[in-house]
Write an enzyme that holds these catalytic residues in place. Structure first.
Site, PDB file in Angstrom:
ATOM      1  CG  ASP A 171      -2.099   1.258   1.125  1.00  0.00           C
ATOM      2  OD1 ASP A 171      -3.173   0.671   1.119  1.00  0.00           O
ATOM      3  OD2 ASP A 171      -1.743   2.250   1.149  1.00  0.00           O
ATOM      4  CB  ILE A 172       0.893   4.076  -2.268  1.00  0.00           C
ATOM      5  CG1 ILE A 172       1.889   5.199  -2.775  1.00  0.00           C
ATOM      6  CG2 ILE A 172      -0.517   4.946  -1.999  1.00  0.00           C
ATOM      7  CD1 ILE A 172       1.714   5.531  -4.292  1.00  0.00           C
TER       8      ILE A 172
ATOM      9  CG  HIS B 230      -8.464  -2.905  -2.418  1.00  0.00           C
ATOM     10  ND1 HIS B 230      -9.542  -2.181  -2.859  1.00  0.00           N
ATOM     11  CD2 HIS B 230      -8.272  -2.330  -1.132  1.00  0.00           C
ATOM     12  CE1 HIS B 230      -9.766  -1.029  -2.490  1.00  0.00           C
ATOM     13  NE2 HIS B 230      -9.148  -1.037  -1.314  1.00  0.00           N
TER      14      HIS B 230
ATOM     15  CG  ASN C 258     -12.227  -0.104   3.839  1.00  0.00           C
ATOM     16  OD1 ASN C 258     -12.655  -0.466   4.906  1.00  0.00           O
ATOM     17  ND2 ASN C 258     -11.070   0.686   3.499  1.00  0.00           N
TER      18      ASN C 258
ATOM     19  CD  GLN D  48     -14.719  -0.283  -2.687  1.00  0.00           C
ATOM     20  OE1 GLN D  48     -15.875  -0.643  -2.207  1.00  0.00           O
ATOM     21  NE2 GLN D  48     -13.969  -0.953  -3.726  1.00  0.00           N
TER      22      GLN D  48
ATOM     23  CG  HIS E 217      -6.627  -2.760   3.208  1.00  0.00           C
ATOM     24  ND1 HIS E 217      -6.033  -1.452   3.102  1.00  0.00           N
ATOM     25  CD2 HIS E 217      -7.845  -2.495   2.597  1.00  0.00           C
ATOM     26  CE1 HIS E 217      -6.587  -0.515   2.449  1.00  0.00           C
ATOM     27  NE2 HIS E 217      -7.930  -1.201   1.995  1.00  0.00           N
TER      28      HIS E 217
HETATM   29  P1  AMP Z   1      -9.803   1.533   0.306  1.00  0.00           P
HETATM   30  O1  AMP Z   1     -10.175   2.862   1.159  1.00  0.00           O
HETATM   31  O2  AMP Z   1     -10.085   0.309   1.098  1.00  0.00           O
HETATM   32  O3  AMP Z   1     -10.299   1.512  -1.007  1.00  0.00           O
HETATM   33  O4  AMP Z   1      -8.155   1.494   0.277  1.00  0.00           O
HETATM   34  C1  AMP Z   1      -7.506   2.019  -0.804  1.00  0.00           C
HETATM   35  C2  AMP Z   1      -5.982   1.974  -0.564  1.00  0.00           C
HETATM   36  O5  AMP Z   1      -5.114   1.955  -1.752  1.00  0.00           O
HETATM   37  C3  AMP Z   1      -5.299   2.945   0.501  1.00  0.00           C
HETATM   38  O6  AMP Z   1      -5.002   2.415   1.505  1.00  0.00           O
HETATM   39  C4  AMP Z   1      -4.434   3.626  -0.578  1.00  0.00           C
HETATM   40  O7  AMP Z   1      -3.139   3.984   0.209  1.00  0.00           O
HETATM   41  C5  AMP Z   1      -4.072   2.621  -1.375  1.00  0.00           C
HETATM   42  N1  AMP Z   1      -3.651   3.016  -2.806  1.00  0.00           N
HETATM   43  C6  AMP Z   1      -3.975   3.845  -3.524  1.00  0.00           C
HETATM   44  N2  AMP Z   1      -3.320   4.183  -4.627  1.00  0.00           N
HETATM   45  C7  AMP Z   1      -2.373   3.312  -4.533  1.00  0.00           C
HETATM   46  C8  AMP Z   1      -1.284   3.015  -5.333  1.00  0.00           C
HETATM   47  N3  AMP Z   1      -1.045   3.457  -6.615  1.00  0.00           N
HETATM   48  N4  AMP Z   1      -0.312   1.849  -5.333  1.00  0.00           N
HETATM   49  C9  AMP Z   1      -0.627   1.355  -3.939  1.00  0.00           C
HETATM   50  N5  AMP Z   1      -1.255   1.630  -3.001  1.00  0.00           N
HETATM   51  C10 AMP Z   1      -2.499   2.532  -3.353  1.00  0.00           C
END
Ligand code: AMP
Ligand code: ZN
Length: 114
Positions: free
Chosen positions: A30-31, A99, A86, A93, A101
């Site tokens: 995760d970024i 996805h 989420n 989300q 986590h």
């Molecule tokens: P959600 O709130 O469950 O949709 O989580 C989305 C997750 O994606 C968040 O924790 C972000 O930090 C992560 N995220 C968004 N863009 C990227 C990316 N390019 N590479 C890795 N993680 C990402």
């Protein structure tokens, strides 16, 4: 889905810190990690949310969940880990490509605490 960031990552069009890949799944860091280890498991198939999943996705969902403990172990979370899916705006989300986590070690963010 041409405008989906996780589809672009799955297609190799955007970089990611990949930790796992097979024909159906991809996992990457995760970024914005909210724990020492925080990876996301995604299907290469675009499915927007868990609420959109159909009976034909049963096997894919099972594979995603079964990958979680394997990656957690490989990434050093021997004492245990958390999983989070989420779903929808009300579920927090932000990226509408399903996805899981997988995270642990260090302090989780408040919204991730159980
Ligand atoms: P959600 O709130 O469950 O949709 O989580 C989305 C997750 O994606 C968040 O924790 C972000 O930090 C992560 N995220 C968004 N863009 C990227 C990316 N390019 N590479 C890795 N993680 C990402
Ligand atoms: Zn997608």
């Amino acid at each position: 889905m041409s405008d989906c960031i996780f589809c672009k990552i799955a297609a190799g069009e955007l970089p990611s810190g990949k930790v796992y890949e097979d024909d159906e799944l991809l996992a990457f860091h995760d970024i914005h990690p909210f724990a020492r280890v925080h990876v996301l498991i995604i299907p290469k198939l675009h499915i927007a949310t868990l609420a959109e999943c159909m009976p034909e996705h049963e096997s894919l969902l099972g594979k995603m969940l079964l990958l979680a403990p394997r990656l957690a172990k490989e990434l050093g979370l021997s004492a245990g880990f958390k999983t989070l899916i989420n779903t929808g705006r009300g579920g927090g989300q932000e990226v509408f490509h399903i996805h899981v986590h997988v995270f642990g070690g260090g302090e989780p963010a408040p919204h991730a605490q159980s």
